[in-house]
Design a protein around this motif. Structure first.
Motif, PDB file in Angstrom:
ATOM      1  N   ALA A 128       0.829  -1.203   0.000  1.00 38.01           N
ATOM      2  CA  ALA A 128       0.000   0.000   0.000  1.00 38.01           C
ATOM      3  C   ALA A 128       0.867   1.259   0.000  1.00 38.01           C
ATOM      4  O   ALA A 128       0.518   2.267  -0.601  1.00 38.01           O
ATOM      5  N   ALA A 129       2.027   1.195   0.657  1.00 41.20           N
ATOM      6  CA  ALA A 129       2.914   2.356   0.739  1.00 41.20           C
ATOM      7  C   ALA A 129       3.553   2.696  -0.608  1.00 41.20           C
ATOM      8  O   ALA A 129       4.030   3.813  -0.805  1.00 41.20           O
ATOM      9  N   ASP A 130       3.569   1.745  -1.534  1.00 43.00           N
ATOM     10  CA  ASP A 130       4.188   1.960  -2.836  1.00 43.00           C
ATOM     11  C   ASP A 130       3.305   2.770  -3.780  1.00 43.00           C
ATOM     12  O   ASP A 130       3.733   3.155  -4.850  1.00 43.00           O
ATOM     13  N   GLY A 131       2.062   2.992  -3.392  1.00 44.52           N
ATOM     14  CA  GLY A 131       1.157   3.722  -4.269  1.00 44.52           C
ATOM     15  C   GLY A 131       0.242   2.771  -5.012  1.00 44.52           C
ATOM     16  O   GLY A 131       0.252   1.562  -4.774  1.00 44.52           O
ATOM     17  N   PRO A 132      -0.558   3.295  -5.916  1.00 39.29           N
ATOM     18  CA  PRO A 132      -1.540   2.455  -6.599  1.00 39.29           C
ATOM     19  C   PRO A 132      -0.881   1.416  -7.505  1.00 39.29           C
ATOM     20  O   PRO A 132       0.172   1.650  -8.072  1.00 39.29           O
ATOM     21  N   GLU A 133      -1.546   0.272  -7.600  1.00 35.53           N
ATOM     22  CA  GLU A 133      -1.057  -0.795  -8.469  1.00 35.53           C
ATOM     23  C   GLU A 133      -1.548  -0.528  -9.887  1.00 35.53           C
ATOM     24  O   GLU A 133      -2.589   0.108 -10.077  1.00 35.53           O
ATOM     25  N   PRO A 134      -0.820  -1.011 -10.904  1.00 32.47           N
ATOM     26  CA  PRO A 134      -1.222  -0.749 -12.281  1.00 32.47           C
ATOM     27  C   PRO A 134      -2.613  -1.309 -12.587  1.00 32.47           C
ATOM     28  O   PRO A 134      -3.365  -0.727 -13.331  1.00 32.47           O
ATOM     29  N   GLU A 135      -2.947  -2.458 -12.023  1.00 26.73           N
ATOM     30  CA  GLU A 135      -4.272  -3.055 -12.179  1.00 26.73           C
ATOM     31  C   GLU A 135      -4.684  -3.528 -10.798  1.00 26.73           C
ATOM     32  O   GLU A 135      -3.975  -4.313 -10.173  1.00 26.73           O
ATOM     33  N   PRO A 136      -5.792  -3.055 -10.272  1.00 25.23           N
ATOM     34  CA  PRO A 136      -6.160  -3.400  -8.896  1.00 25.23           C
ATOM     35  C   PRO A 136      -6.521  -4.875  -8.735  1.00 25.23           C
ATOM     36  O   PRO A 136      -6.953  -5.519  -9.686  1.00 25.23           O
ATOM     37  N   VAL A 137      -6.330  -5.372  -7.518  1.00 25.10           N
ATOM     38  CA  VAL A 137      -6.790  -6.707  -7.160  1.00 25.10           C
ATOM     39  C   VAL A 137      -8.215  -6.531  -6.661  1.00 25.10           C
ATOM     40  O   VAL A 137      -8.455  -5.816  -5.683  1.00 25.10           O
ATOM     41  N   ARG A 138      -9.156  -7.150  -7.334  1.00 29.33           N
ATOM     42  CA  ARG A 138     -10.572  -6.988  -6.987  1.00 29.33           C
ATOM     43  C   ARG A 138     -10.989  -8.013  -5.941  1.00 29.33           C
ATOM     44  O   ARG A 138     -10.572  -9.158  -5.982  1.00 29.33           O
ATOM     45  N   CYS A 139     -11.820  -7.568  -5.026  1.00 26.58           N
ATOM     46  CA  CYS A 139     -12.361  -8.438  -3.984  1.00 26.58           C
ATOM     47  C   CYS A 139     -13.241  -9.503  -4.628  1.00 26.58           C
ATOM     48  O   CYS A 139     -14.142  -9.168  -5.403  1.00 26.58           O
ATOM     49  N   PRO A 140     -13.012 -10.789  -4.337  1.00 29.49           N
ATOM     50  CA  PRO A 140     -13.861 -11.821  -4.926  1.00 29.49           C
ATOM     51  C   PRO A 140     -15.263 -11.854  -4.324  1.00 29.49           C
ATOM     52  O   PRO A 140     -16.169 -12.446  -4.903  1.00 29.49           O
ATOM     53  N   SER A 141     -15.478 -11.186  -3.174  1.00 28.58           N
ATOM     54  CA  SER A 141     -16.805 -11.166  -2.546  1.00 28.58           C
ATOM     55  C   SER A 141     -17.697 -10.076  -3.118  1.00 28.58           C
ATOM     56  O   SER A 141     -18.825 -10.333  -3.507  1.00 28.58           O
ATOM     57  N   CYS A 142     -17.189  -8.828  -3.158  1.00 31.28           N
ATOM     58  CA  CYS A 142     -18.046  -7.712  -3.590  1.00 31.28           C
ATOM     59  C   CYS A 142     -17.587  -7.068  -4.900  1.00 31.28           C
ATOM     60  O   CYS A 142     -18.295  -6.236  -5.453  1.00 31.28           O
ATOM     61  N   GLY A 143     -16.391  -7.415  -5.389  1.00 34.44           N
ATOM     62  CA  GLY A 143     -15.899  -6.885  -6.657  1.00 34.44           C
ATOM     63  C   GLY A 143     -15.194  -5.541  -6.559  1.00 34.44           C
ATOM     64  O   GLY A 143     -14.737  -5.019  -7.570  1.00 34.44           O
ATOM     65  N   SER A 144     -15.080  -4.988  -5.349  1.00 32.50           N
ATOM     66  CA  SER A 144     -14.434  -3.689  -5.189  1.00 32.50           C
ATOM     67  C   SER A 144     -12.951  -3.768  -5.538  1.00 32.50           C
ATOM     68  O   SER A 144     -12.270  -4.747  -5.251  1.00 32.50           O
ATOM     69  N   ALA A 145     -12.458  -2.687  -6.143  1.00 29.46           N
ATOM     70  CA  ALA A 145     -11.028  -2.578  -6.444  1.00 29.46           C
ATOM     71  C   ALA A 145     -10.277  -1.915  -5.295  1.00 29.46           C
ATOM     72  O   ALA A 145      -9.059  -1.780  -5.349  1.00 29.46           O
ATOM     73  N   ASP A 146     -10.989  -1.525  -4.252  1.00 27.03           N
ATOM     74  CA  ASP A 146     -10.391  -0.853  -3.096  1.00 27.03           C
ATOM     75  C   ASP A 146      -9.933  -1.903  -2.090  1.00 27.03           C
ATOM     76  O   ASP A 146     -10.640  -2.211  -1.131  1.00 27.03           O
ATOM     77  N   THR A 147      -8.743  -2.497  -2.349  1.00 29.81           N
ATOM     78  CA  THR A 147      -8.211  -3.564  -1.494  1.00 29.81           C
ATOM     79  C   THR A 147      -6.796  -3.214  -1.066  1.00 29.81           C
ATOM     80  O   THR A 147      -6.143  -2.378  -1.696  1.00 29.81           O
ATOM     81  N   ARG A 162      -4.958 -10.431   1.395  1.00 35.61           N
ATOM     82  CA  ARG A 162      -5.426  -9.067   1.163  1.00 35.61           C
ATOM     83  C   ARG A 162      -6.721  -8.838   1.935  1.00 35.61           C
ATOM     84  O   ARG A 162      -7.349  -9.774   2.410  1.00 35.61           O
ATOM     85  N   ARG A 163      -7.146  -7.568   2.005  1.00 35.76           N
ATOM     86  CA  ARG A 163      -8.420  -7.220   2.641  1.00 35.76           C
ATOM     87  C   ARG A 163      -9.114  -6.197   1.764  1.00 35.76           C
ATOM     88  O   ARG A 163      -8.492  -5.279   1.221  1.00 35.76           O
ATOM     89  N   CYS A 164     -10.422  -6.354   1.672  1.00 33.32           N
ATOM     90  CA  CYS A 164     -11.249  -5.403   0.941  1.00 33.32           C
ATOM     91  C   CYS A 164     -11.576  -4.251   1.882  1.00 33.32           C
ATOM     92  O   CYS A 164     -12.013  -4.464   3.010  1.00 33.32           O
ATOM     93  N   LEU A 165     -11.351  -3.037   1.426  1.00 30.51           N
ATOM     94  CA  LEU A 165     -11.648  -1.866   2.247  1.00 30.51           C
ATOM     95  C   LEU A 165     -13.117  -1.453   2.148  1.00 30.51           C
ATOM     96  O   LEU A 165     -13.579  -0.641   2.941  1.00 30.51           O
ATOM     97  N   SER A 166     -13.853  -2.051   1.212  1.00 29.83           N
ATOM     98  CA  SER A 166     -15.288  -1.770   1.091  1.00 29.83           C
ATOM     99  C   SER A 166     -16.114  -2.682   1.988  1.00 29.83           C
ATOM    100  O   SER A 166     -16.860  -2.215   2.835  1.00 29.83           O
ATOM    101  N   CYS A 167     -15.955  -3.998   1.814  1.00 28.72           N
ATOM    102  CA  CYS A 167     -16.753  -4.942   2.617  1.00 28.72           C
ATOM    103  C   CYS A 167     -15.997  -5.465   3.835  1.00 28.72           C
ATOM    104  O   CYS A 167     -16.560  -6.191   4.642  1.00 28.72           O
ATOM    105  N   ARG A 168     -14.695  -5.121   3.927  1.00 26.37           N
ATOM    106  CA  ARG A 168     -13.825  -5.466   5.061  1.00 26.37           C
ATOM    107  C   ARG A 168     -13.478  -6.947   5.143  1.00 26.37           C
ATOM    108  O   ARG A 168     -12.908  -7.400   6.114  1.00 26.37           O
ATOM    109  N   GLU A 169     -13.796  -7.723   4.128  1.00 22.82           N
ATOM    110  CA  GLU A 169     -13.498  -9.158   4.136  1.00 22.82           C
ATOM    111  C   GLU A 169     -12.049  -9.413   3.735  1.00 22.82           C
ATOM    112  O   GLU A 169     -11.568  -8.846   2.752  1.00 22.82           O
ATOM    113  N   PRO A 170     -11.339 -10.272   4.489  1.00 22.94           N
ATOM    114  CA  PRO A 170     -10.010 -10.694   4.045  1.00 22.94           C
ATOM    115  C   PRO A 170     -10.167 -11.749   2.956  1.00 22.94           C
ATOM    116  O   PRO A 170     -11.168 -12.458   2.903  1.00 22.94           O
ATOM    117  N   PHE A 171      -9.168 -11.838   2.074  1.00 21.32           N
ATOM    118  CA  PHE A 171      -9.212 -12.858   1.026  1.00 21.32           C
ATOM    119  C   PHE A 171      -7.809 -13.148   0.527  1.00 21.32           C
ATOM    120  O   PHE A 171      -6.895 -12.345   0.677  1.00 21.32           O
TER     121      PHE A 171
END
Length: 177
Positions: A128-147, A162-171
């Motif tokens: 996360a400290a490196d900045g945004p990734e070229p292509e986000p890792v999407r949450c398999p539960s809700c589809g959010s790119a905010d992980t 990883r953890r989804c920052l939208s639904c808060r689920e780890p994956f």
């Protein structure tokens, strides 16, 4: 050009249906580690298997399961040979395998299955400290790119936590190689 016989295709289908011992939602065919099946004579077969990484502890279990399945279908002698070249990459995971990973709650490797040469940029794993990734890792539960990346390693060396920052689920995220 190498031609395969109908028997080799059938035995490859059987060997490819073996579940991966670490990710049983995937078959060896889905994972792309089964390279070839060669019939040597009427009851002797050689199987070529490429591990996801050199020293993968699951290769022994994969080999044993392939031998069992082929023995059950009348093949007396089965040898499983580890083939390291060409190396396995996450591009070898089938579209069906990617779908199964997502449905199982594991984010599949990013990107599609490219055709042709792929540019390779070697560098450290991003955090996360490196900045945004070229292509986000999407949450398999809700589809959010905010992980966010929690750990570079998870239940196996092939996955990151990883953890989804939208639904808060780890994956788990199947890392790209």
């Amino acid at each position: 050009m190498v031609t395969t016989t109908a028997l080799e295709e059938e035995l490859r289908r059987l060997a490819g249906s073996v579940p991966d011992p670490e990710l049983p939602v995937l078959t060896l065919d889905d994972l792309g580690v089964l390279r070839a099946v060669h019939v040597r004579d009427a009851d002797s077969v050689e199987v070529e298997l490429t591990p996801t990484y050199t020293g993968c502890p699951a290769v022994e279990a994969m080999s044993t399961d392939i031998e069992r399945v082929l023995h059950e279908h009348g093949i007396r002698e089965v040898s499983v040979r580890t083939v390291l070249s060409p190396a396995w990459s996450t591009d070898d995971i089938s579209d069906e395998g990617r779908r199964k990973l997502r449905e199982f709650g594991i984010a599949p490797p990013r990107g599609g299955r490219p055709s042709g040469p792929v540019a390779l940029d070697l560098g450290p794993t991003r955090t996360a400290a490196d900045g945004p990734e070229p292509e986000p890792v999407r949450c398999p539960s809700c589809g959010s790119a905010d992980t966010e990346l929690l750990s570079r390693f998870s239940s196996t060396a092939c996955k990151a936590l990883r953890r989804c920052l939208s639904c808060r689920e780890p994956f788990d995220h199947f890392k790209e190689l």
